[in-house]
Design an enzyme around this catalytic site. Sequence first.
Site, short mmCIF file in Angstrom:
data_model
loop_
_atom_site.label_atom_id
_atom_site.label_comp_id
_atom_site.label_asym_id
_atom_site.label_seq_id
_atom_site.Cartn_x
_atom_site.Cartn_y
_atom_site.Cartn_z
N ASP A 281 -72.56 -4.02 90.66
CA ASP A 281 -72.54 -2.62 91.05
C ASP A 281 -73.82 -1.90 90.60
O ASP A 281 -74.27 -2.08 89.47
CB ASP A 281 -71.32 -1.96 90.38
CG ASP A 281 -71.19 -0.50 90.71
OD1 ASP A 281 -70.96 -0.19 91.88
OD2 ASP A 281 -71.34 0.34 89.79
N GLU A 323 -75.20 -4.90 95.14
CA GLU A 323 -74.81 -3.60 95.69
C GLU A 323 -76.01 -2.67 95.55
O GLU A 323 -76.11 -1.90 94.61
CB GLU A 323 -73.58 -3.03 94.97
CG GLU A 323 -72.94 -1.88 95.70
CD GLU A 323 -73.30 -0.49 95.18
OE1 GLU A 323 -73.27 0.46 95.97
OE2 GLU A 323 -73.60 -0.34 93.98
C1 GLC Z 1 -71.50 2.10 93.25
C2 GLC Z 1 -70.07 2.29 93.74
C3 GLC Z 1 -69.74 3.75 93.71
C4 GLC Z 1 -69.91 4.29 92.32
C5 GLC Z 1 -71.30 3.94 91.75
C6 GLC Z 1 -71.36 4.18 90.28
O1 GLC Z 1 -72.41 2.68 94.08
O2 GLC Z 1 -69.93 1.75 95.01
O3 GLC Z 1 -68.44 4.00 94.21
O4 GLC Z 1 -69.76 5.67 92.33
O5 GLC Z 1 -71.62 2.59 91.95
O6 GLC Z 1 -70.69 3.17 89.59
#
Ligand code: GLC
Length: 646
Positions: A281, A323
């Site tokens: 993430d 991500e």
């Molecule tokens: C990523 C997640 C999102 C979250 C962010 C902070 O982008 O997809 O939902 O707010 O990380 O953890």
Amino acid sequence: MNQTSLHRLLASSDLDKPEKADLKKLFDLRLSTNLPLIEDLFLSLYPESTFQNAFPSLLKLLPELFNKRPAYLQIQDLKRLKYNNWYQSEKMLGMQLYVDNFNKDLKGLKTKIPYFENLGVNLLHIMPVTTRPKAENDGGYAVNSYTEVDPRYGSKADLLNLTEKLRSKEMFLMMDFVVNHTSDEFPWAKKAAAGDKKYQDYYYTYEDRKIPDEFEISLPEVFPQTSPGNFTFNAQMQKWVMTVFNDYQWDLNYRNPMVFMEMLANLIELANLGTDIVRFDALAFLWKKMGTDSQNLPEAHNLIALFRMCLQVVAPGVVLLAEAIVSPEEIIKYFGEDAKRGNECEIAYNATLMALLWNSIATKKTHLLYKNLLNIPEKPLEGTWINYVRCHDDIGLGFEDRYIYEVGWDAFAHRKFLLDYYSQKLDWSPAMGQIFMYNPKNGDGRITGSCASLLGLEKGIKQNDKALIQMAIDKILMLHAIILSYGGIPMIYAGDEIGTLNDYSYLQNKNIKDDSRWANRPKHDWKTVSELEKISAPSSQIFHSLKQLVKIRKTTAVFADSNNIVLHNTENPHLFIYERTGKTKNGILVICNFDENIQLTAVSQISSLGYSSGKNLKDIILDRTMNLKSDFLELKPYQVLWLRKI
Ligand code: GLC
């Protein structure tokens, strides 16, 4: 050669009988194979001159972590090695869901496995289920722990039961590793707040505003409306702490090698629960440097590759998903470049495709989509995309300005148009979305809303407009037909398979009412599901047609990702054409019409691509031989063709 291929080669004599393999010997072999890379990466971040004992500590840690991996997963790791790059198969189909919204808890989720099987889903991305603060917690992305299950979802035993069941069904599980930050209730954060200097060093903490102010000059804001700025004052600690996301999410300080090593142990623990794909993430934010935007920095890439190389030694069957919702040029780097090529993340979100599909829906034109995709450098052969229409987050318009100018539009005005189109500022727009994190300082904003509501289904139902409803259904199916055929893992967002509309109940909850992403985090509508076989409602049409598309994908070998995609330019600005190339007759030509009118393409163009016209061409979606009556091939509004030579 990437390291996975090397490991496959080195373990080849054991891959046919993994149960009999000497697992420790294979671990040693992997360690010695990855060691030079691990050492280079580690020392580039943590030079020996400053951190004398750090590297020996890592060497001690790796075998300890391997010993903690359950034997059945160690064996599975070898099986995964054998089946090449399993994540690139045409058989893969993912669904992303919130466990509680889907069916109450982990036990409830397990009972729905037949639902996934019915649609053809064999990969689940379950959103965070670990402990988190009671009030605001960013949907669980503020973690109090990396592996303890929050009681609202059940217990760790329930999670292990689920992963066991999934394994027995040859299904895969993806879970998040919130690698950039912890919550302010995480044990390290609590100790830091209580004055423990060791743990204050696990985060970026400062006595006064001097350094934070310098950082702020170049740091952008992720949540400018709800959490402006990048630092938060902690009264207990009497210090400022870096909080790039929300003020209760503390950024981890990876300049400290202890943080890396402890997080590596957490990562392995997460993998040991039975995770097949780890979603890294917010990984673009991992390294902070004064004077930069602290995103996508070379050190962040080294750190990710270091995690990857260590994970591969301990658990070679587990892969990483990047991500990184960043510009196309930056996304591609998460597969690894140069010495790291193929050795960083195996999978990345295809955010460029996603955002530009929404652009093409609003403009009914495809030139921007084509130009951007054409200019993304080719990914390594071992890598693949997650292709998606919607996810739990907002839709950012992160594609490049220069192409917007090249097609003759003003970038600022164009983005404003897109925001207006989707957030109900234009009467004629069918979309019922909302604006997210509008930043008046620079005019930036993002879009939220469910797939069906953004594509006009909500408005169509409200106005009882049959034509609008049908058009929305066709758009939903077209976008899904694209992610199913584009090359990579198609990831359906739970609810989209039955055309779920926006959920406005979040407005009543004080902890989330300012976060419109919750409009697209609805409860799964099991009543609608129970009626899918009976009625001819939009949800039934969507579900059954989607299921048929999935079936075709899974039996069409050329849809497996081997970088066999070619984009084709077209004279017609409303069409999007690409080909999944295969040997002899096996290729598939995909043609999509993004316009609400019938569109034509010259048969001569299709012939020039080697797909000769007339009776020897078949649309495998409708299972129909094309009967071309003129020199033009006709596509209905929002129609998709998957053409094969016969
Ligand atoms: C990523 C997640 C999102 C979250 C962010 C902070 O982008 O997809 O939902 O707010 O990380 O953890």
